[in-house]
Design a protein around this motif. Structure first.
Motif, PDB file in Angstrom:
ATOM      1  N   ILE A 109       0.007   8.773   1.538  1.00 56.58           N
ATOM      2  CA  ILE A 109       0.982   7.814   1.021  1.00 56.58           C
ATOM      3  C   ILE A 109       1.344   6.791   2.088  1.00 56.58           C
ATOM      4  N   ALA A 110       1.551   7.249   3.328  1.00 61.41           N
ATOM      5  CA  ALA A 110       1.917   6.331   4.409  1.00 61.41           C
ATOM      6  C   ALA A 110       0.841   5.267   4.615  1.00 61.41           C
ATOM      7  N   ARG A 111      -0.422   5.686   4.562  1.00 61.74           N
ATOM      8  CA  ARG A 111      -1.512   4.721   4.738  1.00 61.74           C
ATOM      9  C   ARG A 111      -1.628   3.778   3.546  1.00 61.74           C
ATOM     10  N   LEU A 112      -1.409   4.307   2.362  1.00 63.79           N
ATOM     11  CA  LEU A 112      -1.450   3.462   1.170  1.00 63.79           C
ATOM     12  C   LEU A 112      -0.333   2.412   1.199  1.00 63.79           C
ATOM     13  N   ILE A 113       0.831   2.796   1.697  1.00 62.30           N
ATOM     14  CA  ILE A 113       1.946   1.856   1.787  1.00 62.30           C
ATOM     15  C   ILE A 113       1.636   0.759   2.804  1.00 62.30           C
ATOM     16  N   GLU A 170      -5.281  -4.148  -4.317  1.00 67.80           N
ATOM     17  CA  GLU A 170      -4.030  -3.586  -4.850  1.00 67.80           C
ATOM     18  C   GLU A 170      -4.274  -2.733  -6.083  1.00 67.80           C
ATOM     19  N   GLY A 171      -5.187  -3.175  -6.947  1.00 67.31           N
ATOM     20  CA  GLY A 171      -5.457  -2.414  -8.165  1.00 67.31           C
ATOM     21  C   GLY A 171      -5.908  -0.999  -7.866  1.00 67.31           C
ATOM     22  N   ARG A 172      -6.760  -0.833  -6.871  1.00 68.75           N
ATOM     23  CA  ARG A 172      -7.299   0.494  -6.556  1.00 68.75           C
ATOM     24  C   ARG A 172      -6.320   1.341  -5.748  1.00 68.75           C
ATOM     25  N   THR A 173      -5.621   0.711  -4.808  1.00 65.92           N
ATOM     26  CA  THR A 173      -4.679   1.492  -3.996  1.00 65.92           C
ATOM     27  C   THR A 173      -3.438   1.874  -4.809  1.00 65.92           C
ATOM     28  N   TRP A 174      -2.995   0.979  -5.695  1.00 63.48           N
ATOM     29  CA  TRP A 174      -1.861   1.308  -6.559  1.00 63.48           C
ATOM     30  C   TRP A 174      -2.223   2.454  -7.500  1.00 63.48           C
ATOM     31  N   PHE A 175      -3.439   2.411  -8.030  1.00 61.62           N
ATOM     32  CA  PHE A 175      -3.891   3.502  -8.883  1.00 61.62           C
ATOM     33  C   PHE A 175      -3.872   4.825  -8.111  1.00 61.62           C
ATOM     34  N   ILE A 180      -1.483  10.198  -7.263  1.00 60.34           N
ATOM     35  CA  ILE A 180      -0.842  11.237  -6.445  1.00 60.34           C
ATOM     36  C   ILE A 180       0.530  11.597  -6.998  1.00 60.34           C
ATOM     37  N   LYS A 181       1.316  10.572  -7.336  1.00 63.97           N
ATOM     38  CA  LYS A 181       2.713  10.790  -7.701  1.00 63.97           C
ATOM     39  C   LYS A 181       2.929  11.207  -9.156  1.00 63.97           C
ATOM     40  N   ILE A 182       2.029  10.808 -10.055  1.00 68.72           N
ATOM     41  CA  ILE A 182       2.202  11.157 -11.474  1.00 68.72           C
ATOM     42  C   ILE A 182       1.146  12.161 -11.924  1.00 68.72           C
ATOM     43  N   ARG A 183      -0.114  11.803 -11.755  1.00 68.87           N
ATOM     44  CA  ARG A 183      -1.181  12.670 -12.268  1.00 68.87           C
ATOM     45  C   ARG A 183      -1.189  14.034 -11.585  1.00 68.87           C
ATOM     46  N   ARG A 184      -0.897  14.051 -10.287  1.00 73.36           N
ATOM     47  CA  ARG A 184      -0.858  15.315  -9.546  1.00 73.36           C
ATOM     48  C   ARG A 184       0.572  15.710  -9.189  1.00 73.36           C
TER      49      ARG A 184
END
Length: 260
Positions: A109-113, A170-175, A180-184
């Motif tokens: 998550i930190a890297r995605l942010i 953004e489309g791929r990183t947001w997905f 992580i946060k919803i599906r898992r």
């Protein structure tokens, strides 16, 4: 046995639209990462479509009547975008592969942010370039230059490079974030309906974008002879401000609230 089979799969039937909306709202309320990210997505959709509705119409009109480069602008968009897509997609795919090798979700998550912060910067620069293409602003800064026609093409290309590549990444990183946060995530109901929520959000933004781009185009058509009118200027600057702040919302809230 055959009669009981439909009942066993009842939970997997696609829910009706009101239930889809409830799931979407539930995800917004219960998953802070999704809530703040979606607020940013909605702000970007509104702002970008306002800018497109006003600036593209007036810019191409100026390019056709005064600078005689309208055809060149069209070619730039058609043939530059595949290259932008290829480079951005390759980079993002490599990043996601390395990211998924990490087992620590917080580190992911930190890297995605951090990537989201770069995306926000890219889209902001793209918005600045698009704003410079607005005829009153372009004329104010560049009217005296002999190569202003070529400069318009260069600025518009730079807009597509900054904004287009940022959108693809953004489309791929947001997905990945919402995966992580919803599906898992911990909420089984939201996890089970992940694709319903994701698709509804995409469709909602699509409809919202159409509403704002056609509204902005209508306002522009009415006020086109007076591009410096207070109303049209307010619409343009509102759209610009919405785009600039949009993708900073999630990184800022992550830093101030979500990472605590």
């Amino acid at each position: 046995m055959d009669k009981e089979q439909p009942t066993a799969h009842a939970d997997h039937v696609t829910p009706p639209l009101p239930q889809k909306i409830k799931l979407y709202i539930s995800a917004l309320r219960s998953v802070p990462f999704y809530r703040y990210g979606e607020i940013g997505n909605i702000c970007y959709t509104i702002g970008k479509n306002i800018l497109d509705g006003v600036i593209l119409y007036t810019m191409f009109s100026m390019a056709e009547r005064e600078l005689k480069v309208a055809a060149v602008l069209g070619i730039v968009v058609k043939y530059a975008y595949p290259g932008i897509t290829m480079i951005s997609s390759t980079y993002t795919s490599e990043f996601i592969d390395h990211l998924e090798a990490l087992r620590d979700i917080k580190m992911q998550i930190a890297r995605l942010i951090r990537v989201q912060l770069g995306i926000a910067t890219g889209q902001s620069l793209g918005a600045v370039c698009l704003l410079l293409c607005f005829p009153p602003i372009f004329t104010y800064f560049f009217a005296g230059l002999s190569f202003k026609a070529h400069l318009l093409v260069a600025i518009y290309l730079l807009h597509h490079i900054c904004d287009g590549s940022a959108q693809i990444i953004e489309g791929r990183t947001w997905f990945k974030i919402i995966e992580i946060k919803i599906r898992r995530g911990d909420n089984e109901k939201l996890s089970r309906n992940f694709w319903v929520i994701y698709t509804l959000a995409q469709n909602f933004q699509l409809l919202l974008g159409q509403l704002f781009i056609w509204s902005a185009l209508g306002i522009t058509t009415e006020l086109a002879p007076a591009l410096t009118s207070p109303l049209l200027s307010s619409v343009v600057y509102f759209g610009f401000f919405a785009v600039v702040i949009s993708k900073f919302i999630l990184p800022v809230t992550y830093k101030l609230k979500l990472c605590a």
